[in-house]
Structures are given as C-alpha cells and as structure tokens.
Design a protein around this motif. Structure first.
Motif, short mmCIF file in Angstrom:
data_model
loop_
_atom_site.label_atom_id
_atom_site.label_comp_id
_atom_site.label_asym_id
_atom_site.label_seq_id
_atom_site.Cartn_x
_atom_site.Cartn_y
_atom_site.Cartn_z
N ILE A 206 -10.73 3.41 -8.09
CA ILE A 206 -11.12 4.67 -7.79
C ILE A 206 -9.89 5.65 -8.48
N GLU A 207 -10.03 6.58 -9.40
CA GLU A 207 -9.19 7.32 -9.93
C GLU A 207 -8.02 6.57 -10.59
N GLY A 208 -8.33 5.49 -10.81
CA GLY A 208 -7.29 4.59 -11.49
C GLY A 208 -6.10 4.15 -10.48
N HIS A 209 -6.28 4.50 -9.12
CA HIS A 209 -5.19 4.06 -8.24
C HIS A 209 -5.63 3.36 -7.02
N TYR A 210 -6.81 3.57 -6.54
CA TYR A 210 -7.49 3.03 -5.31
C TYR A 210 -8.38 2.18 -5.01
N LEU B 204 0.88 -1.23 0.05
CA LEU B 204 0.19 0.05 0.02
C LEU B 204 0.77 1.30 0.02
N LEU B 205 0.55 2.12 -0.87
CA LEU B 205 1.41 3.41 -1.19
C LEU B 205 0.88 4.47 -0.26
N SER B 206 -0.49 4.40 -0.01
CA SER B 206 -0.99 5.61 1.00
C SER B 206 -2.57 4.86 1.53
N ILE B 207 -2.85 5.43 2.48
CA ILE B 207 -4.28 5.13 3.06
C ILE B 207 -4.91 6.35 3.12
N TYR B 208 -6.25 6.62 2.77
CA TYR B 208 -6.96 7.83 2.60
C TYR B 208 -8.34 7.58 3.09
N PRO B 209 -8.61 7.80 4.49
CA PRO B 209 -10.05 7.50 4.78
C PRO B 209 -10.81 8.98 4.33
N ASN B 210 -11.93 8.60 3.64
CA ASN B 210 -12.68 9.82 2.96
C ASN B 210 -13.68 10.23 3.62
N GLY B 211 -14.52 11.22 3.15
CA GLY B 211 -15.33 12.06 3.93
C GLY B 211 -16.72 10.92 4.06
N SER B 212 -16.96 10.02 3.20
CA SER B 212 -18.15 9.12 3.34
C SER B 212 -17.77 8.05 4.11
N GLY B 213 -16.67 7.85 4.86
CA GLY B 213 -16.48 6.84 5.89
C GLY B 213 -15.67 5.64 5.18
N ASN B 214 -15.67 5.53 3.54
CA ASN B 214 -14.83 4.48 3.20
C ASN B 214 -13.23 4.83 3.43
N VAL B 215 -12.66 3.77 3.12
CA VAL B 215 -11.12 4.13 3.17
C VAL B 215 -10.53 3.70 1.76
N TYR B 216 -9.77 4.66 1.17
CA TYR B 216 -9.09 4.33 -0.09
C TYR B 216 -7.64 3.78 0.15
N LEU B 217 -7.31 2.98 -0.33
CA LEU B 217 -6.08 2.21 -0.36
C LEU B 217 -5.43 2.21 -1.56
N GLN B 218 -4.25 3.12 -1.41
CA GLN B 218 -3.42 3.30 -2.86
C GLN B 218 -2.83 2.10 -3.21
N ALA B 219 -3.03 1.12 -4.30
CA ALA B 219 -2.28 0.11 -4.85
C ALA B 219 -1.04 0.29 -5.27
N ILE C 41 -9.24 -8.60 -3.26
CA ILE C 41 -10.43 -7.86 -3.72
C ILE C 41 -11.72 -8.64 -4.42
N LYS C 42 -12.85 -7.96 -4.48
CA LYS C 42 -14.10 -8.40 -5.22
C LYS C 42 -13.91 -8.42 -6.49
N THR C 43 -13.28 -9.36 -7.45
CA THR C 43 -13.19 -9.48 -8.72
C THR C 43 -14.32 -8.81 -9.58
N GLY C 44 -13.92 -7.82 -10.50
CA GLY C 44 -14.64 -7.20 -11.40
C GLY C 44 -15.71 -5.91 -10.61
N SER C 45 -15.35 -5.66 -9.40
CA SER C 45 -16.27 -4.73 -8.78
C SER C 45 -15.73 -3.23 -8.86
N ALA C 46 -16.78 -2.43 -9.02
CA ALA C 46 -16.51 -1.09 -9.19
C ALA C 46 -16.01 -0.56 -7.95
N GLY C 47 -14.76 0.33 -8.10
CA GLY C 47 -14.19 0.77 -6.96
C GLY C 47 -13.29 -0.38 -6.15
N CYS C 48 -13.05 -1.35 -6.99
CA CYS C 48 -11.94 -2.35 -6.59
C CYS C 48 -12.26 -2.43 -4.98
N GLU C 49 -13.53 -3.09 -4.85
CA GLU C 49 -13.82 -3.37 -3.19
C GLU C 49 -12.75 -4.42 -2.58
#
Length: 113
Positions: A62-66, A35-50, A97-105
């Motif tokens: 998300i944005e090609g990175h998260y 993980l290159l970075s961890i970004y908790p966003n305002g919606s309560g989800n956490v973006y993990l930079q792959a 991850i969940k294969t094929g998921s939007a947002g790479c869950e």
C-alpha cells in the motif's frame, strides 16, 4: 592474552543489532527494525510500515510502504497483539505475507522469545 582479544572481538561483533531484511515472502528482524510504524486505519485494517529492504517482497505494498493486516483475518487479534508485544520487547520477529497479494496481506507472524 591473544585469546582474550579474540573473545572480545567476537563478543562485540555479536552484540550489534542486525537490521531487518525482507525476502520475497517475509520480513525478519528485531521489533523496532522490522516495522517502522503501525497505522490502524478507518476500515479496521492495520497498515504495517515495512523496513527499507521492502522492495524484495513479492506483493504490492500500500502506497509503496505498507503491508496490511486485515481485520477479517481469523487470527487478527492474536497477530496484532504479537506485533505490539514484539515491538515493545524488541523481540526478533518474522512477518510472513501472502505472496503476490494486493496490499501485501499478512499471513502470519512469528515472534522468537
């Protein structure tokens, strides 16, 4: 003497850190590589930079990175805690991850002790 040289070469080869790698279903590597970075966003989800190898993942980042750890995941707190521990201790982890998921869950995380 030759045996000592061979043992030394093997020891040095094994001591190098292997960068994180991603397959279609997961990314694996040491905490600070996977993980290159961890970004908790305002919606309560956490973006993990792959890692750089993220193009192999079979999902829409998300944005090609998260990858996304959704707050609604039943093990959200446990997964988030495992991620933070793995990064701090630089442990080997696999992020599935969940294969094929939007947002790479994120489906689950495994940390090797």
């Amino acid at each position: 003497m030759m045996l000592k040289g061979i043992i030394f070469v093997v020891f040095v080869a094994l001591s190098f850190n292997v960068a994180a790698v991603c397959s279609a279903t997961s990314c694996s590597g040491k905490g600070k590589d996977v993980l290159l970075s961890i970004y908790p966003n305002g919606s309560g989800n956490v973006y993990l930079q792959a890692p750089a190898d993220r193009a192999n993942l079979n999902c829409v980042l998300i944005e090609g990175h998260y990858m996304t750890l959704k707050q609604s995941h039943p093990l959200f707190k446990e997964i988030y805690s495992t991620l933070l521990t793995g990064i701090a201790a630089n442990k080997h982890m696999t992020i599935r991850i969940k294969t094929g998921s939007a947002g790479c869950e994120v489906s689950y995380v495994r940390m090797f002790v």
